[in-house]
Design a protein around this motif. Structure first.
Motif, mmCIF file in Angstrom:
data_model
loop_
_atom_site.group_PDB
_atom_site.id
_atom_site.type_symbol
_atom_site.label_atom_id
_atom_site.label_comp_id
_atom_site.label_asym_id
_atom_site.label_seq_id
_atom_site.Cartn_x
_atom_site.Cartn_y
_atom_site.Cartn_z
ATOM 1 N N ASP A 1 0.871 -1.174 0.000
ATOM 2 C CA ASP A 1 0.000 0.000 0.000
ATOM 3 C C ASP A 1 0.908 1.223 0.000
ATOM 4 O OD1 ASP A 1 -1.847 1.989 0.313
ATOM 5 O OD2 ASP A 1 -2.411 1.458 2.377
ATOM 6 N N PRO A 2 1.139 1.822 -1.172
ATOM 7 C CA PRO A 2 2.109 2.914 -1.261
ATOM 8 C C PRO A 2 1.787 4.117 -0.382
ATOM 9 C CG PRO A 2 1.553 2.088 -3.445
ATOM 10 C CD PRO A 2 0.574 1.466 -2.495
ATOM 11 N N GLY A 3 0.514 4.333 -0.127
ATOM 12 C CA GLY A 3 0.120 5.399 0.783
ATOM 13 C C GLY A 3 0.806 6.712 0.482
ATOM 14 N N ARG A 4 1.456 7.287 1.491
ATOM 15 C CA ARG A 4 2.076 8.602 1.366
ATOM 16 C C ARG A 4 3.597 8.528 1.217
ATOM 17 N NH1 ARG A 4 -1.590 12.421 2.289
ATOM 18 N NH2 ARG A 4 -0.013 14.025 2.643
ATOM 19 N N TYR A 5 4.095 7.346 0.853
ATOM 20 C CA TYR A 5 5.533 7.226 0.598
ATOM 21 C C TYR A 5 5.941 8.037 -0.631
ATOM 22 C CZ TYR A 5 5.833 3.186 3.779
ATOM 23 O OH TYR A 5 5.804 2.364 4.865
ATOM 24 N N GLY A 6 7.203 8.480 -0.641
ATOM 25 C CA GLY A 6 7.750 9.051 -1.856
ATOM 26 C C GLY A 6 7.896 7.979 -2.919
ATOM 27 N N ARG A 7 7.713 8.352 -4.183
ATOM 28 C CA ARG A 7 7.746 7.402 -5.295
ATOM 29 C C ARG A 7 9.083 7.489 -6.030
ATOM 30 N NH1 ARG A 7 3.160 7.193 -2.727
ATOM 31 N NH2 ARG A 7 1.315 6.369 -3.827
ATOM 32 N N LEU A 8 9.595 6.319 -6.451
ATOM 33 C CA LEU A 8 10.826 6.250 -7.230
ATOM 34 C C LEU A 8 10.468 6.145 -8.706
ATOM 35 C CD1 LEU A 8 13.022 3.830 -5.077
ATOM 36 C CD2 LEU A 8 12.789 6.307 -4.925
ATOM 37 N N ALA A 9 10.782 7.201 -9.442
ATOM 38 C CA ALA A 9 10.474 7.243 -10.870
ATOM 39 C C ALA A 9 11.674 6.709 -11.647
ATOM 40 C CB ALA A 9 10.141 8.665 -11.293
ATOM 41 N N MET A 10 11.497 5.510 -12.211
ATOM 42 C CA MET A 10 12.590 4.837 -12.889
ATOM 43 C C MET A 10 12.517 5.060 -14.399
ATOM 44 S SD MET A 10 14.160 3.388 -10.339
ATOM 45 C CE MET A 10 15.303 2.305 -11.207
ATOM 46 N N SER A 11 13.684 5.009 -15.035
ATOM 47 C CA SER A 11 13.783 4.983 -16.489
ATOM 48 C C SER A 11 14.712 3.825 -16.825
ATOM 49 C CB SER A 11 14.345 6.297 -17.028
ATOM 50 O OG SER A 11 14.515 6.210 -18.435
ATOM 51 N N GLY A 12 14.098 2.659 -17.085
ATOM 52 C CA GLY A 12 14.877 1.449 -17.235
ATOM 53 C C GLY A 12 15.503 1.099 -15.899
ATOM 54 N N GLU A 13 16.825 0.932 -15.873
ATOM 55 C CA GLU A 13 17.533 0.630 -14.635
ATOM 56 C C GLU A 13 17.985 1.890 -13.905
ATOM 57 O OE1 GLU A 13 17.968 -2.456 -13.297
ATOM 58 O OE2 GLU A 13 16.591 -3.026 -14.898
ATOM 59 N N MET A 14 17.712 3.038 -14.505
ATOM 60 C CA MET A 14 18.184 4.300 -13.939
ATOM 61 C C MET A 14 17.073 4.970 -13.137
ATOM 62 S SD MET A 14 21.028 6.023 -13.873
ATOM 63 C CE MET A 14 21.821 5.338 -15.340
ATOM 64 N N LEU A 15 17.412 5.462 -11.957
ATOM 65 C CA LEU A 15 16.465 6.244 -11.168
ATOM 66 C C LEU A 15 16.555 7.695 -11.614
ATOM 67 C CD1 LEU A 15 14.494 6.613 -8.792
ATOM 68 C CD2 LEU A 15 16.488 6.822 -7.274
ATOM 69 N N GLU A 16 15.427 8.226 -12.102
ATOM 70 C CA GLU A 16 15.407 9.595 -12.615
ATOM 71 C C GLU A 16 15.155 10.621 -11.504
ATOM 72 O OE1 GLU A 16 16.233 10.734 -15.488
ATOM 73 O OE2 GLU A 16 16.587 8.777 -16.388
ATOM 74 N N LYS A 17 14.212 10.316 -10.630
ATOM 75 C CA LYS A 17 13.906 11.262 -9.556
ATOM 76 C C LYS A 17 13.059 10.578 -8.486
ATOM 77 C CE LYS A 17 9.813 13.115 -11.936
ATOM 78 N NZ LYS A 17 9.104 14.343 -12.385
#
Length: 455
Positions: free
Chosen positions: A141-157
């Motif tokens: 349940d992601p709830g209010r956690y910060g989200r990891l925006a991935m681009s392939g194997e790279m974390l963008e933000k």
């Protein structure tokens, strides 16, 4: 990127939160799970990396937090975050303490006790080919956690929930807050972090976007959600305790320990139990307990600060306090308390007895109701019981006193002087029988009672 296997590591542990939902005067990170403060759990996880420096960022109750940190690691450095302006601001308070340090910095949280050492080692390994490494998890349940925006194997933000768009809120890969980066780079990026966000705080998570803007590679290492459990309330604290106990019970069973009713056995963070030991239901282990191979701890016993050797039997309903040392094949029975005492091989203390500040020789037998009277109201005194001694039931041993090898004490004795080896000590008033007294006495009492009832 340099080979991180040959790079020094420093820990920065954020521990400044007040924890208002705990509703406590105690700083949040000093509340305990498995007998150790939350802060110590985080420090012990990081200690597996043999850090060159450990910096605790304290705030509320800073002096207490500093003292607690130094109890575990006297070399730990504590700094104070006077104003709570976000995680980047908190991490930046460690800048001075890390001056001159060259290597990786891992940022941990004092209220997140279950990050595994192997997880941190995977982050260090990932740092070998990435400028920044973030620890993430798939949230049920992601709830209010910060989200990891991935681009392939790279974390963008990393997108904080308050600032996330709808499509970003749909992401289930979430941020634990744990981050690893080169020290120099980390503080360069922190200097660029702004507070133009919904909370007007300086987010440590912004260093990911800043690193990517420089064209630097950023990775996300995955762990189980259970590792990222944070404690913000009493309910969270109870859940953390349950998580620890479930994990430790499973480990004990896998290591060859018999737990007859696993859910009723409670471990400390440092409990050590050898294979083929048997632990009956409703046993509680406080800190600093070692149980050797083949020992048997019977039901409803409470142990702390003690060592139980191979083949010893403890309980049921026994209490071993700090300094209790049981040699091989010792028997400690029901309603026996032992504190700061050494019990030699094969000795038996089986019933209703207190042994404190004492030594008991091999194969001695301590009768029911025995007490070592060790405290005079100011000082503690020692009782020495030799080998093959028989202490009769209901004996009071007034310390300091020495009972020689192969000696005996008579039942009901009050022993205030040394007993030579091989001697029998009798220290009680001589019995005197008064024929017919009991009948006459009771008749007199009944007559008096009857007289008073008529008045």
């Amino acid at each position: 990127m340099s080979d991180s296997n040959f790079t020094a590591t420093a820990l920065v542990i954020l521990a400044a939160g007040q924890g208002t939902r705990m509703k406590s005067d105690l700083p949040k990170v000093l509340h305990k799970v498995a007998g150790a403060p939350l802060l110590h759990h985080a420090m012990m996880s990081g200690a597996s990396l043999a850090p060159e420096r450990t910096v605790i960022v304290a705030g509320h109750g800073a002096e207490e937090v500093q003292d607690s940190a130094r109890e575990l690691d006297p070399e730990a450095t504590a700094v104070v975050q006077e104003d709570r302006l976000g995680t980047a601001h908190a991490t930046d308070q460690a800048r001075g303490a890390l001056e001159g340090f060259e290597g990786n910095v891992i940022v941990l949280y004092g209220d997140t006790p279950f990050i595994k050492p192997e997880t941190l080692e995977r982050m260090i390994a990932a740092r070998g080919t990435n400028a920044v490494v973030v620890l993430g998890f798939e949230a049920a349940d992601p709830g209010r956690y910060g989200r990891l925006a991935m681009s392939g194997e790279m974390l963008e933000k990393i997108v904080e929930f308050k600032d996330a768009k709808d499509e970003e809120k749909a992401i289930t890969f979430c941020n634990s807050g744990v981050i690893c980066a080169d020290s120099k780079l980390l503080f360069e990026l922190i200097s660029e972090v702004g507070n133009d966000n919904a909370s007007e705080e300086y987010y440590l998570t912004d260093v990911v976007g800043l690193a990517r803007a420089r064209g630097l590679p950023v990775a996300a290492v995955r762990c189980d959600e259970e590792e990222t459990l944070g404690v913000n309330s009493r309910a969270d604290l109870a859940a953390a305790e349950a998580t620890f106990q479930a994990r430790r019970r499973a480990e004990a069973l896998a290591e060859g320990v018999t737990l007859q009713a696993p859910d009723t056995v409670w471990f400390s963070h440092d409990t050590v139990i050898g294979r083929d030991a048997v632990i009956e239901p409703n046993v509680y282990f406080g800190p600093e307990v070692t149980i050797e191979t083949g020992a048997h701890i019977r039901a409803f016993s409470h142990l702390e600060g003690c060592h139980v050797s191979r083949g010893a039997i403890v309980g049921p309903y026994a209490r071993l306090r700090p300094g209790a040392e049981l040699a091989e094949d010792v028997h400690v029975g029901n309603f026996v308390e032992i504190k700061n005492a050494q019990v030699a091989e094969g000795a038996k203390v089986n019933h209703l007895t207190y042994i404190g500040d004492a030594t008991i020789g091999e194969h001695s037998n301590i009768g029911a109701g025995t007490i070592t009277c060790n405290y005079d109201g100011v000082f503690k005194h020692h009782t020495e019981i030799g080998a093959r001694v028989f202490i009769g039931s209901d004996t009071m041993l007034i310390a300091p006193v020495k009972i020689g090898d192969d000696a005996m004490t008579a039942t009901g004795s009050v022993i205030s002087s040394d007993v030579p080896a091989g001697a029998l000590a009798v220290a009680r008033a001589r019995q005197e029988n008064k024929p017919g007294f009991a009948i006459r006495f009771m008749e007199r009492l009944r007559a008096l009672k009857q007289k008073k009832s008529k008045e």
